[in-house]
Design a protein around this motif. Sequence first.
Motif, mmCIF file in Angstrom:
data_model
loop_
_atom_site.group_PDB
_atom_site.id
_atom_site.type_symbol
_atom_site.label_atom_id
_atom_site.label_comp_id
_atom_site.label_asym_id
_atom_site.label_seq_id
_atom_site.Cartn_x
_atom_site.Cartn_y
_atom_site.Cartn_z
ATOM 1 N N MET A 1 0.720 -1.035 0.155
ATOM 2 C CA MET A 1 -0.154 0.039 0.010
ATOM 3 C C MET A 1 0.748 1.297 0.164
ATOM 4 O O MET A 1 1.814 1.528 0.943
ATOM 5 C CB MET A 1 -0.713 -0.097 1.164
ATOM 6 N N ALA A 2 0.700 1.907 -1.073
ATOM 7 C CA ALA A 2 1.386 3.340 -1.174
ATOM 8 C C ALA A 2 0.676 4.181 -1.588
ATOM 9 O O ALA A 2 -0.220 4.184 -2.453
ATOM 10 C CB ALA A 2 2.628 3.108 -2.342
ATOM 11 N N LYS A 3 0.445 5.485 -0.972
ATOM 12 C CA LYS A 3 -0.395 6.645 -1.241
ATOM 13 C C LYS A 3 0.121 7.269 -2.486
ATOM 14 O O LYS A 3 1.245 7.143 -2.816
ATOM 15 C CB LYS A 3 -0.414 7.671 0.103
ATOM 16 N N LYS A 4 -1.116 7.510 -3.144
ATOM 17 C CA LYS A 4 -0.588 8.258 -4.589
ATOM 18 C C LYS A 4 0.304 9.578 -4.204
ATOM 19 O O LYS A 4 0.296 10.146 -3.159
ATOM 20 C CB LYS A 4 -1.725 8.738 -5.130
ATOM 21 N N ASN A 5 1.083 10.108 -5.017
ATOM 22 C CA ASN A 5 2.073 10.865 -4.997
ATOM 23 C C ASN A 5 1.235 12.286 -5.195
ATOM 24 O O ASN A 5 1.434 12.936 -6.572
ATOM 25 C CB ASN A 5 3.092 10.962 -5.777
ATOM 26 N N THR A 18 -9.883 8.337 -10.385
ATOM 27 C CA THR A 18 -9.063 7.243 -9.594
ATOM 28 C C THR A 18 -9.290 5.722 -10.269
ATOM 29 O O THR A 18 -9.534 5.885 -11.383
ATOM 30 C CB THR A 18 -9.872 7.283 -8.043
ATOM 31 N N ASP A 19 -8.743 4.928 -9.431
ATOM 32 C CA ASP A 19 -8.354 3.474 -10.135
ATOM 33 C C ASP A 19 -9.955 2.938 -10.539
ATOM 34 O O ASP A 19 -9.720 2.524 -11.468
ATOM 35 C CB ASP A 19 -7.751 2.606 -9.320
ATOM 36 N N GLU A 65 -8.912 9.044 6.610
ATOM 37 C CA GLU A 65 -7.951 8.265 7.330
ATOM 38 C C GLU A 65 -8.038 9.049 9.056
ATOM 39 O O GLU A 65 -8.046 10.181 8.861
ATOM 40 C CB GLU A 65 -6.583 8.618 7.073
ATOM 41 N N THR A 71 -9.035 3.626 7.916
ATOM 42 C CA THR A 71 -9.702 4.262 6.983
ATOM 43 C C THR A 71 -11.157 4.003 7.443
ATOM 44 O O THR A 71 -11.782 2.929 7.328
ATOM 45 C CB THR A 71 -9.492 3.866 5.516
ATOM 46 N N ASN A 111 -9.721 1.938 -3.923
ATOM 47 C CA ASN A 111 -9.346 3.266 -4.336
ATOM 48 C C ASN A 111 -8.279 3.597 -2.886
ATOM 49 O O ASN A 111 -8.179 4.791 -2.810
ATOM 50 C CB ASN A 111 -9.816 3.998 -4.734
ATOM 51 N N ASP A 113 -5.236 3.927 -2.100
ATOM 52 C CA ASP A 113 -4.111 4.653 -2.257
ATOM 53 C C ASP A 113 -4.510 6.070 -2.330
ATOM 54 O O ASP A 113 -3.611 7.109 -2.359
ATOM 55 C CB ASP A 113 -3.321 4.157 -3.320
ATOM 56 N N TRP A 114 -5.676 6.334 -2.811
ATOM 57 C CA TRP A 114 -6.127 7.854 -2.914
ATOM 58 C C TRP A 114 -6.857 8.534 -1.903
ATOM 59 O O TRP A 114 -7.292 9.615 -1.921
ATOM 60 C CB TRP A 114 -7.452 7.724 -3.984
#
Length: 341
Positions: A1-5, A18-19, A65, A71, A111, A113-114
């Motif tokens: 899990m990596a948050k979007k930049n 979003t995805d 969050e 979440t 979604n 990471d968003w």
Amino acid sequence: MAKKNIEWDKLGFGYMKTDKRFVSNFKDGKWDDGVMTGEDMITMSECAGVLQYSQSVFEGMKAYETVDGRTVIFRPDLNADRMYDSALRLEMPPFPKDKFVEAVCSVVKENIDWVPPYGSGATLYIRPYMFGSNPVIGVKPADEYQFRIFATPVGPYFKGGAKPIVIKVSDFDRAAPNGTGHIKAGLNYAMSLHAIVKAHEEGFSENMYLDAATRTKVEETGGANFIFITKDNKLVTPKSKSILPSITRRSIMTVAKDYLGMEVEEREVYFDEVKDFAECGLCGTAAVISPVGKINDHGKEIAFPSGMDEMGPTTKKLYDTLTGIQMGRIEAPEGWLKVIE
Ligand SMILES: *Cc1c(COP(=O)(O)O)cnc(C)c1O
């Protein structure tokens, strides 16, 4: 899990693809199971019911969050109830409530990471909506419908603190006494656009709509309910069949009663009494509470004692308590936070 930049604190209130989104179709008298898809474009008949006669309803809610890294979604069961009621009023097949909540959770999960990080002030806005999708030319309800849910990150509503706004009493009407003001339908917004564009041109942030029948009672703005604080610290909020039952406003009523020990009155509010209130705010998912500093009634100003510099003290307590509950800093009432597992 990596948050979007993403520069979360620089986000505005806009759409970003979003995805994944959820799509379910109603055909031959039933809803299908629905799918999660990456496809954001919709192809449908040029004669689709929604394009001809605006048969569409929607919802809006947020995922956050929390301080402890969970979440959560704020009270999605109430959005499910309200969309059910909205659909029935426009002769649309309501989407099952349990499946609504399940699909909302799946969209957030897909979604994840968003979902903006805690402390950024940004949130993940969730937009469920439904529309008539088959060709309709004679005026009648569609036979086929599509229900979709997308999510998009949105920035902090107030950049650099919540500044009180100035609003005007509108000469337009938002909702007829036995009309559709109490449901969340696109049609209520289409007809409010002219009034809001005019108000903005005149330098006002929002319109205060009065009841269409007598123009003596406060209803709401184009997209938010009113709360008022009396000089002896009671919370007063308008009651009417033609205002949209805001989930934020209903939550604020509970916060006022159970967390702050305030008296709460939901009743008809005459415009004539507005000048006697100490504080005024607009509540809805987007801003939680926007403080109102002044109301312009055809050139005559009502200026609340809370002034134009900051939120009134009680509005601030309500705002801090509710956002504290949403962000996990204050214990939530049973069932208010749906945790994404
Ligand atoms: C969505 C909406 C609100 C706010 O409702 P919340 O559930 O608090 O977001 C208020 N008024 C109108 C007309 C709305 O459409």
